[in-house]
Structures are given as C-alpha cells and as structure tokens.
Enzyme design. Structure first.
Site, short mmCIF file in Angstrom:
data_model
loop_
_atom_site.label_atom_id
_atom_site.label_comp_id
_atom_site.label_asym_id
_atom_site.label_seq_id
_atom_site.Cartn_x
_atom_site.Cartn_y
_atom_site.Cartn_z
N CYS A 168 56.35 8.09 53.01
CA CYS A 168 56.07 7.16 52.17
C CYS A 168 57.23 6.03 52.22
O CYS A 168 58.36 6.36 52.30
CB CYS A 168 56.09 7.77 50.49
SG CYS A 168 54.90 9.01 50.41
N ARG A 192 56.50 4.99 57.66
CA ARG A 192 56.80 6.16 57.02
C ARG A 192 55.49 6.77 56.29
O ARG A 192 56.02 7.65 55.85
CB ARG A 192 57.53 5.43 55.80
CG ARG A 192 58.78 4.74 56.18
CD ARG A 192 59.59 4.23 55.10
NE ARG A 192 60.24 5.49 54.14
CZ ARG A 192 61.37 6.06 54.43
NH1 ARG A 192 62.22 5.31 55.39
NH2 ARG A 192 61.75 6.95 53.87
N TRP A 196 52.47 9.01 52.56
CA TRP A 196 52.05 10.00 53.60
C TRP A 196 51.70 11.08 52.53
O TRP A 196 52.49 11.43 51.84
CB TRP A 196 53.22 10.12 54.39
CG TRP A 196 53.10 11.30 55.31
CD1 TRP A 196 52.45 11.30 56.51
CD2 TRP A 196 53.48 12.64 55.28
NE1 TRP A 196 52.38 12.38 57.18
CE2 TRP A 196 52.88 13.44 56.54
CE3 TRP A 196 54.01 13.44 54.25
CZ2 TRP A 196 53.15 14.76 56.65
CZ3 TRP A 196 54.13 15.05 54.47
CH2 TRP A 196 53.85 15.29 55.84
N ASN A 224 58.79 8.08 46.40
CA ASN A 224 58.95 8.75 47.73
C ASN A 224 59.46 10.12 47.31
O ASN A 224 60.64 10.11 46.85
CB ASN A 224 59.75 7.94 48.53
CG ASN A 224 59.97 8.60 49.87
OD1 ASN A 224 59.03 9.43 50.37
ND2 ASN A 224 61.05 8.18 50.51
N GLY A 225 58.97 11.34 47.72
CA GLY A 225 59.58 12.67 47.40
C GLY A 225 58.50 13.51 47.04
O GLY A 225 57.44 13.26 47.16
N GLU A 248 60.33 18.29 75.37
CA GLU A 248 60.07 16.83 74.56
C GLU A 248 59.03 15.89 75.35
O GLU A 248 58.05 15.31 74.62
CB GLU A 248 61.35 15.92 74.92
CG GLU A 248 61.49 14.71 74.55
CD GLU A 248 61.19 14.30 73.11
OE1 GLU A 248 60.85 15.25 72.28
OE2 GLU A 248 60.88 13.24 72.96
N LYS A 307 55.74 14.73 73.04
CA LYS A 307 55.18 13.55 73.02
C LYS A 307 53.87 13.38 73.31
O LYS A 307 53.20 12.55 72.72
CB LYS A 307 56.25 12.47 73.92
CG LYS A 307 56.49 11.32 73.64
CD LYS A 307 57.76 11.18 73.10
CE LYS A 307 57.89 11.69 71.72
NZ LYS A 307 59.32 11.70 71.33
N GLU A 358 51.65 14.21 70.33
CA GLU A 358 51.85 13.52 69.08
C GLU A 358 51.12 12.40 69.29
O GLU A 358 50.49 11.92 68.30
CB GLU A 358 53.60 13.22 69.19
CG GLU A 358 53.96 12.56 67.96
CD GLU A 358 55.40 12.34 68.05
OE1 GLU A 358 55.88 12.20 69.26
OE2 GLU A 358 56.08 12.06 67.16
N HIS A 399 54.28 35.88 81.92
CA HIS A 399 54.35 36.91 80.94
C HIS A 399 53.37 36.64 80.07
O HIS A 399 53.39 37.10 78.77
CB HIS A 399 55.71 37.03 80.24
CG HIS A 399 56.82 37.29 81.21
ND1 HIS A 399 56.88 38.63 81.80
CD2 HIS A 399 57.64 36.38 81.91
CE1 HIS A 399 57.95 38.59 82.55
NE2 HIS A 399 58.34 37.35 82.86
N LYS A 435 57.08 8.27 60.50
CA LYS A 435 58.33 8.42 60.95
C LYS A 435 59.41 9.10 60.36
O LYS A 435 60.45 9.92 61.16
CB LYS A 435 58.72 6.73 61.25
CG LYS A 435 60.17 6.62 61.91
CD LYS A 435 59.95 6.90 63.38
CE LYS A 435 61.23 6.53 64.07
NZ LYS A 435 60.81 7.04 65.56
O1 M6R Z 1 64.84 11.00 62.40
P1 M6R Z 1 64.96 12.29 62.87
O2 M6R Z 1 65.55 12.32 64.30
O3 M6R Z 1 65.74 13.32 62.24
O4 M6R Z 1 63.65 12.84 63.06
C1 M6R Z 1 63.18 14.11 63.70
C2 M6R Z 1 61.76 14.30 63.99
O5 M6R Z 1 60.95 14.01 62.74
C3 M6R Z 1 61.46 13.03 64.85
O6 M6R Z 1 62.19 13.33 65.98
C4 M6R Z 1 59.61 13.75 65.20
O7 M6R Z 1 59.89 14.76 66.19
C5 M6R Z 1 59.32 12.45 66.14
N1 M6R Z 1 58.02 11.81 65.69
C6 M6R Z 1 58.95 12.82 67.63
O8 M6R Z 1 58.67 11.76 68.45
#
Ligand code: M6R
Length: 609
Positions: free
Chosen positions: A2, A27, A74, A100-101, A482, A486, A489, A505, A604
């Site tokens: 948010c 956000r 969000w 926000n929260g 990673e 990616k 996502e 396994h 984000k």
């Molecule tokens: O701001 P942060 O590094 O704490 O965020 C952590 C995760 O939310 C962030 O890395 C998330 O996994 C990304 N969207 C991945 O691309």
C-alpha cells in the site's frame, strides 16, 4: 504494501496525488483512490485496479481542491473492489483516512462501534479507523487521532482529513513507513520518497510512535502522546531520473542494466586504492568484537534471503565462521539460539520488510549485534540496526528485485573479505586476488548484457512451457533458487529449484519429455557431479540449458544449449550467473504478455507480516 500520499498547499491537489500514487504503485496496485477538499466538501473517488482506472474517473469528473490524500492498495482484508478501496470514511462522510498496515484488533473495534450505531460498508480493517476517529472527535482532529491510536493495535501509517478542519492534515506512523515532505507554502506526506521528490528534496522521516500535523505553512512533529519533537531534516540527494525508466521499456530492464554501476558504487571507496584490502570504515563492529563472533545468523525474505544464502557460503569459505540462514518470517518462531557473540545480519533492499524488521528487533532484544545490509538510507532497518552496510544500487522500483540482489552479493563479498582480513583466515595474496576479481565483475556484467538478444531467443522458447526446473550444487543452488523465484514471480511459469543431487530423491518423477531444465554449473570442484545429474535429467527427456564458465568443454557436450559467463573466482560466480537468469525471466514475462514491473498479487515493499 500500500502506498499513501497526501498534500496540503495552494496547488490543485488531484494532479499531485495522482503523480505521487503512480510513483508508489510498486507498493500495491489492487485499487486506488483519493479524497480532496472541494468547494462541495470532502469528495472521494476510488477505482478497482490500476491507478490508470482512477485517473480515467478523475478525467471525467475532476476534483478541484488544494488539500487531499491518496492511496494505492495491496489487498489484505477484503478483496480488491471499489468499496474496499481507500480513502475510507465514516457515516457522516466528514472524515477520511488512508492507511498502510493492518489493524489487528479491528474486529473488536468494529463490534464496539457497530453497537454504538456505526454502519460499515467495506470488508476492510481500515474502515474502523475513520469511524473511530469520528466517534472520538470533539472539535480537534489532532486530539481525536491521538485518542484513536490508543485503541488500535497493529501496524498503521495514516493520513487523516476532516471536513471540519480543512486546513489540517494529520499523519501517523506506527510500524509502517511514512515520510513528510517540506515545501514552500505546501507540505506532503508519502509512504516513500519518490512520491514527493518532484516537489521537494527536504523530508522528515517519522519514527514508529510519531505523528505530524501539517498545515500549508508548517509541520509539527510529535509523539503519539502529543509531546513535540525536533528532527533534523533529511536532504534527498538522488535524482528524479533514478525514479524514471530512462528510455527503457520497463523498470526491471533498466535496473538489470544499472547493475554494473551498482556493483561499482557498492564497492566504491570500500576497497583500498592499491586493491590490497577492504575498508569497511562505516562499521561499529570492532576487530575485537569480530574475533569474538561465535556464529552468524543471516535473516531475510525472498530475493534478499537468496542473497543471504550466497552470503553464508562466502563468509564460511572466507572467514570460517559458522553461518545459519533463516527466512525472516520463520526466525522468531523457532527460538533461535542468540547470544551476545552472535552476529545477526539482516538483509533488505527496502529496509521496510515487516518480517525482517521483526527479526531484527527480536535479535536486538536478545542481545545480538545486528548488522543490516540495505539499499535505503534512513529506512527502518537502517535506523534500527547497530551497523549498516548500504548497498548503493539506487532506487529499485520493479517488484522483481535485480540490482538490489546483486548489490547485496557485493556487500557480502566485501563483508566476507573484511572478516577474513581481521581474522587472518585468508592470506594477503588471496585477499588481493579476490579483490582483483571483484573489481572485474562490473565489466564482466556488461559483457553478459551485450548478449541479451541470445537470451531473449531462449526465453521466448521457454515461455511456451508451463513447468521448468533449475538445478545446481553449492553456490549454483543458491543462484538457482533466485533464478526460479524471478521466473515464477513475473512470468507465472511454475518452476522449482533443486540441489542437483537431490532431484533423484523424488522430484525426478516430474521430469518428462521436452521439459526445460536450467543447469547451473559454474563451480569447478562440483562440475563432474553436476554433469552426472544433468545426464540423469537428459535421460528422462529434459531439454537442458547449461550455465557455465567460459572455457568449459565437458558440460557443453552434455547439454542441449549453453550460456557462458566470463571467468571469475568460483565464489564470485553468483554475481555473474544470475544476470542471464534475470534476463531470461524478463523476456519470458514479456513473451507471455505479462506486466513485467507489476506482477499479479505482489507488491514491492512487504510491510505486513
Ligand atoms: O525489500 P526486501 O529486500 O526486504 O524485500 C524482500 C522480498 O520481499 C523481495 O526480495 C521479493 O522477494 C522480491 N519481489 C523478489 O524479486
């Protein structure tokens, strides 16, 4: 999670609110809304979906007025819909709130307020705030908000307006970020600096438990109890251009191409001019304290957690200190063994991730020294940690983290070398060799980026599949995780990352004809073993793309296609091997017609637990 924006000044607020919300859309983008004081009183416009939908509504019927608040959502409590969008109001429609929260006790509050005659229209937790403030209002909005927050538990950054006092805007911060922008005859609130950067570079960063009263001519900062506080103004020295796409189609692509600079800037002056030593002068952690460290915990979420996995390998290899890695949302609940000799490293690009922040607080509470690796100066994580290594990646806007991750890797390399120098676990020659290789990384990344077209071709083919696997051993496994995150996502292709030797396994049962497998094989000592695992998946029909280091011959014979990264030390290879994987995800997402920068269901900055 948010985004909030607010304006009080002389200009028309609608434009400022909309532009601010666009900067905060990373956000959350389930819905958006604004409330503006107009000649007809407090008017609210909301729309489900992207900010563009709200913008269209406002184009049809603009809101004229110089005071307003806005929100991009969000969804947590209640599905994305017009009615669940912020700003929320009370039954008299005289009060308006953006939040926000999460209000954890909202059900109890809702019941109490309902019993008093308040009618609720949304499924959100936020709506209780506007009703509560209205209920407690006795002619002073500041006092009403101060009373209201004593009833609320949870996390809340708020912007509050009432039609009864059209020249005042109240802002509150409790466990959700909020900044105040200071202008000339105008003032702003925002969840993050980009929201207001077009108008001012002078900001106050609120701490938890603080609030502000904004008028056109001034800002008063105070605790939630009303005790006035003075705060040094923070001058933002980065450029608005950093917050723009700079000619790239997407922020993610720009941020991928920003990486050579991010590597250079993060190394910056932290390497001695003769390249023989790392100098982390910013650290409070003394040489004696380093010698006393008995264990290290690395705690983070998502991509930052994956950087932490690389960090574990790096520190254990270079400094020989035992390291555990933990996902932040799990850390507090597993009763971790933390002593005063434990160094806890929290990693967070945004510095605002709720779980990471909670882990940091728990570690501090238990007496650990907490070192943060973060990209945002002045973020909650940066301010609360005992020590900070700032990654100088610049603003990262795309939801999928790229330069945030790789600059965290650089921070871990610097830290690993710093610890090794102090502990004498690497010789001067080894340190110098590592530093030389580290300094070559930015140019090597540029070399890889020069081959983006080749990766695009592979990505377009992979985009036709619904399932995909990544395999690797050791550091390659950390990078595989990673790469897989990616891809999931932003392309929505189901993918899994496995330690190459673990597949047989159970998961090997999922390998069938033509399924794409991306095999990372950059670690020389593990090469032969990885090749055996590649043969296992090939024998079951997989189509394997190998990621290996230039000069590699054996692997190339065992795979269907190969992408070669420049030669570097094994320990540094994640900083190169991840680049083709980022590009692969980007182009696969594009080929599937997805919104690369704003993938579905995500945001984000994850400021709720
Ligand atoms: O701001 P942060 O590094 O704490 O965020 C952590 C995760 O939310 C962030 O890395 C998330 O996994 C990304 N969207 C991945 O691309």
């Amino acid at each position: 999670m948010c985004g909030i924006v607010g304006y009080i000044g002389k200009r028309n607020s609608q434009e400022i609110l909309l532009e601010g919300l666009k900067k905060l859309e990373y956000r959350g983008y389930d819905s958006a809304g604004v409330a503006v004081f107009t000649a007809d009183g407090l008017q609210i416009k909301k729309a489900k979906g992207r900010i563009a939908n709200l913008e269209s509504k406002l184009e049809e019927t603009p809101l004229q007025g110089s005071v307003g608040i806005g929100h991009t959502r969000w969804a947590t409590h209640g599905k994305p819909s017009d009615v669940n969008s912020h700003p929320h109001t009370d039954n008299s429609l005289k009060f308006s709130v953006v939040h926000n929260g999460i209000i954890e006790n909202y059900i109890t509050l809702k019941e109490e307020l309902t019993a008093k005659g308040h009618n609720f229209v949304s499924e959100t937790d936020t709506e209780v705030i506007s009703h509560l403030i209205a209920d407690l209002y006795e002619g002073d909005i500041l006092k009403a908000v101060q009373k209201a927050v004593t009833h609320m538990t949870g996390a809340f950054a708020l912007g509050v307006l009432t039609e009864y006092e059209p020249d005042r805007l109240v802002a509150v911060r409790q466990a959700s970020p909020l900044i105040i922008g200071i202008g000339e005859g105008e003032n702003f609130i925002g969840s993050d600096i980009p929201a207001i950067l077009e108008y001012t570079r002078n900001v106050f960063i609120l701490n938890d438990g603080e609030m502000a009263l904004l008028t056109r001519d001034g800002v008063e900062l105070m605790t939630l109890e009303g005790n006035f506080i003075s705060r040094e103004m923070f001058h933002v020295d980065w450029d608005i251009i950093t917050a723009e796409k700079a000619g790239y189609d997407h922020f993610m692509l720009k941020e991928i191409y920003d990486q050579p600079k991010a590597y250079r800037d993060t190394m910056g002056s932290r390497i001695s001019t003769d390249g023989s030593a790392v100098t982390l002068n910013e650290l409070v952690l003394s040489a004696e304290a380093i010698r006393n460290i008995s264990r290290i915990h690395i705690v983070a979420c998502g991509t930052a957690y994956h950087a932490g996995m690389v960090g574990k390998y790096v520190i254990e290899k270079l400094a020989r200190i035992p390291v555990e890695t933990d996902v932040a949302s799990e850390y507090r609940y597993r009763s971790p063994i933390i002593t005063k000799d434990t160094l806890v490293i929290v990693v967070s690009q945004s510095g605002e991730t709720a779980d990471t922040l909670a882990a940091l607080r728990e570690a501090k509470h238990q007496g650990a020294h907490v070192l943060a690796i973060t990209n945002v100066v002045g973020s909650s994580v940066a301010r609360e940690a005992d020590d900070v290594i700032t990654t100088w990646a610049g603003l990262e806007i795309a939801v999928a983290s790229t330069k945030g991750y790789t600059s965290q890797l650089i921070a871990f390399y610097l830290l690993g070398l710093h610890l090794a120098q102090t502990l004498g676990t690497q010789s001067a020659v080894e340190i110098k060799e590592a530093i030389t290789a580290l300094r070559e990384l930015p140019a090597q990344v540029e070399e890889i980026l020069g081959q983006a077209e080749a990766i695009k071709v592979v990505a377009e083919e992979m985009a036709k599949h619904d399932n995909l696997f990544f395999i690797g051993r050791g550091l390659d496994y950390a990078v595989a995780l990673e790469g897989s995150l990616k891809l999931k996502e932003i392309s929505y292709i189901h993918s899994e990352a496995y330690p190459a030797g673990e597949l047989k396994h159970g998961t090997l049962a999922l390998i069938e004809d033509d399924i794409p497998v991306i095999a990372l094989a950059t670690q020389h000592e593990l090469q032969e073993k990885t090749v055996s695992n590649i043969k296992e998946v090939k024998a079951r029909g997989a189509n394997v793309l190998g990621i290996a280091v230039e000069g590699e011959r054996e692997l190339q014979k065992s795979v269907d296609s190969t992408f070669l990264i420049p030669k570097t030390l094994d320990v540094l290879s994640p900083a190169l091997a991840v680049i083709p994987l980022q590009l692969l995800s980007y182009y696969a997402s594009l080929a599937r017609g997805n919104d690369v920068d704003k993938p579905r269901n995500l945001a984000k900055s994850v400021t709720v637990e």
